[in-house]
Design an enzyme around this catalytic site. Sequence first.
Site, short mmCIF file in Angstrom:
data_model
loop_
_atom_site.label_atom_id
_atom_site.label_comp_id
_atom_site.label_asym_id
_atom_site.label_seq_id
_atom_site.Cartn_x
_atom_site.Cartn_y
_atom_site.Cartn_z
N ASN A 173 0.88 -1.18 0.00
CA ASN A 173 0.00 0.00 0.00
C ASN A 173 0.91 1.22 0.00
O ASN A 173 1.47 1.58 1.04
CB ASN A 173 -0.90 -0.03 1.24
CG ASN A 173 -1.71 1.24 1.40
OD1 ASN A 173 -1.82 2.03 0.47
ND2 ASN A 173 -2.28 1.44 2.58
N TRP A 174 1.04 1.83 -1.17
CA TRP A 174 1.97 2.97 -1.28
C TRP A 174 1.44 4.22 -0.59
O TRP A 174 2.17 5.19 -0.43
CB TRP A 174 2.23 3.29 -2.75
CG TRP A 174 3.04 2.27 -3.49
CD1 TRP A 174 3.57 1.11 -2.98
CD2 TRP A 174 3.42 2.31 -4.87
NE1 TRP A 174 4.25 0.43 -3.96
CE2 TRP A 174 4.18 1.15 -5.13
CE3 TRP A 174 3.19 3.21 -5.91
CZ2 TRP A 174 4.71 0.88 -6.39
CZ3 TRP A 174 3.71 2.94 -7.17
CH2 TRP A 174 4.46 1.78 -7.41
N HIS A 192 -9.52 0.98 4.83
CA HIS A 192 -8.25 1.20 5.51
C HIS A 192 -8.48 2.13 6.71
O HIS A 192 -9.30 3.06 6.63
CB HIS A 192 -7.22 1.80 4.54
CG HIS A 192 -5.84 1.79 5.11
ND1 HIS A 192 -5.41 2.73 6.02
CD2 HIS A 192 -4.81 0.93 4.94
CE1 HIS A 192 -4.17 2.45 6.37
NE2 HIS A 192 -3.77 1.36 5.73
N GLU A 226 -6.90 4.55 7.81
CA GLU A 226 -6.70 5.98 7.55
C GLU A 226 -7.95 6.58 6.90
O GLU A 226 -8.29 7.74 7.14
CB GLU A 226 -5.44 6.19 6.70
CG GLU A 226 -4.19 5.96 7.53
CD GLU A 226 -2.98 5.44 6.77
OE1 GLU A 226 -2.94 5.54 5.53
OE2 GLU A 226 -2.06 4.91 7.44
N GLU A 238 -5.60 -5.21 10.42
CA GLU A 238 -4.58 -4.21 10.68
C GLU A 238 -4.86 -3.51 12.01
O GLU A 238 -5.67 -2.56 12.04
CB GLU A 238 -4.57 -3.17 9.56
CG GLU A 238 -4.31 -3.76 8.19
CD GLU A 238 -3.71 -2.73 7.26
OE1 GLU A 238 -2.59 -2.94 6.82
OE2 GLU A 238 -4.36 -1.70 7.00
N GLY A 289 2.22 2.06 10.83
CA GLY A 289 3.15 3.17 10.69
C GLY A 289 3.80 3.60 12.00
O GLY A 289 4.41 4.66 12.07
N SER A 339 3.26 -2.32 10.46
CA SER A 339 4.71 -2.33 10.66
C SER A 339 5.35 -3.68 10.37
O SER A 339 6.27 -4.12 11.06
CB SER A 339 5.06 -1.86 12.08
OG SER A 339 4.60 -0.55 12.29
N GLY A 359 2.67 -1.24 4.30
CA GLY A 359 2.68 0.19 4.01
C GLY A 359 4.10 0.67 3.76
O GLY A 359 4.65 0.51 2.67
N GLY A 360 4.70 1.25 4.80
CA GLY A 360 6.03 1.88 4.66
C GLY A 360 7.05 1.02 3.93
O GLY A 360 7.77 1.51 3.04
C1 PEP Z 1 -0.88 -0.01 6.01
O1 PEP Z 1 -0.99 1.19 5.83
O2 PEP Z 1 -1.74 -0.78 5.54
C2 PEP Z 1 0.25 -0.49 6.80
C3 PEP Z 1 0.22 -1.73 7.21
O3 PEP Z 1 1.25 0.41 7.05
P1 PEP Z 1 2.68 0.10 7.72
O4 PEP Z 1 3.18 -1.19 7.12
O5 PEP Z 1 3.52 1.25 7.35
O6 PEP Z 1 2.45 -0.04 9.18
#
Ligand code: PEP
Length: 252
Positions: free
Chosen positions: A9-10, A97, A99, A169, A175, A215, A236-237
Amino acid sequence: MRKKIVAGNWKMNLNLEEGISLAMSVDKYFKDKPLQKSSVILCTPFIHLPGVATVIKNGKVGLGAQNCASEPSGAFTGEISAAMIKSTGAEYVIVGHSERRSYYHEYDKLLNKKTTIALAEGLSVIFCCGEVREEREEKKHFDVVKRQMEAGLFSLTGKEMNKIIIAYEPVWAIGTGLTATPDQAQEMHGYIRGLLKIKYGNSVAEEMTILYGGSCKPSNAVELFSKPDVDGGLIGGASLKKEDFVAIAEAF
Ligand code: PEP
C-alpha cells in the site's frame, strides 16, 4: 488452496516517475520467480494505475487502488469510481483502511456500499479491519473487528466472498513501528476465520486469505507468516523500498 498474498500500500507517496520505476523493479525481480499470479499486489495512488499497468508485464504482480467511490458514476466531483479503476487494468481495491475510517470518517455502512459496488464492477476487495489502541487496552478488539466484519461484509453472498481478501490491521501498529506479536496476529486471524465459518461455512472460511498489516518488515515477516491463519501481509512503509518489499514477499 488458500492463496498467500503480499500487497503493498503505497499510500500518498511517490510521484508518477518514482512509482513507475518502483513497479518496474518489483516486476523485474519477480519475473523468473515461481510465483502464483497476483500473489504480489501493488496498491498505488489512482494516477499511477494506468502507467503501472503497462509495466507489470509478467502477469505475476497484480495491481490495485487504495479506495473507490461509493456510487457508480455521476456528479461526485473529485471521486474515482470502481469502474474507472477497473478500466486501468487494476483488479483490486483496498476498502476500509483505517486511515480512511479515521481521517475521512468512512463508516461501516459506507464501506459496505463501496465493497458491493467494487465487486459489481469486477474488482476484488482487500477489506481492512482492526481496532485502535484504546479498544485493545479495554479488551474490546474482538467486538470491534466483529462489528466491522458484520457491517462491512456480511451482506455479501458466499460466492461474492470469494472475491474478498481480509486484512487485519491493528491501528496501533500501522506506521508506528509497533507490531502485533505473531501470537496476537494469529489469535485475531483465527477469530476472523471463526466468524466466517459461522456465517458462511467451512469452505469460504478456509479459502479466505487473511493478511496481517501493521509495521510488517523483513525482520518480522517470517515469524508472522509462519502462523497458520496468517496468509500474508498488507505492507505500508516497507512497500516503498524494493529491497524490503521483495524480502517480505520472499518470507513465505
Ligand atoms: C498499512 O498502511 O496498511 C500499513 C500496514 O502500514 P505500515 O506497514 O507502514 O504499518
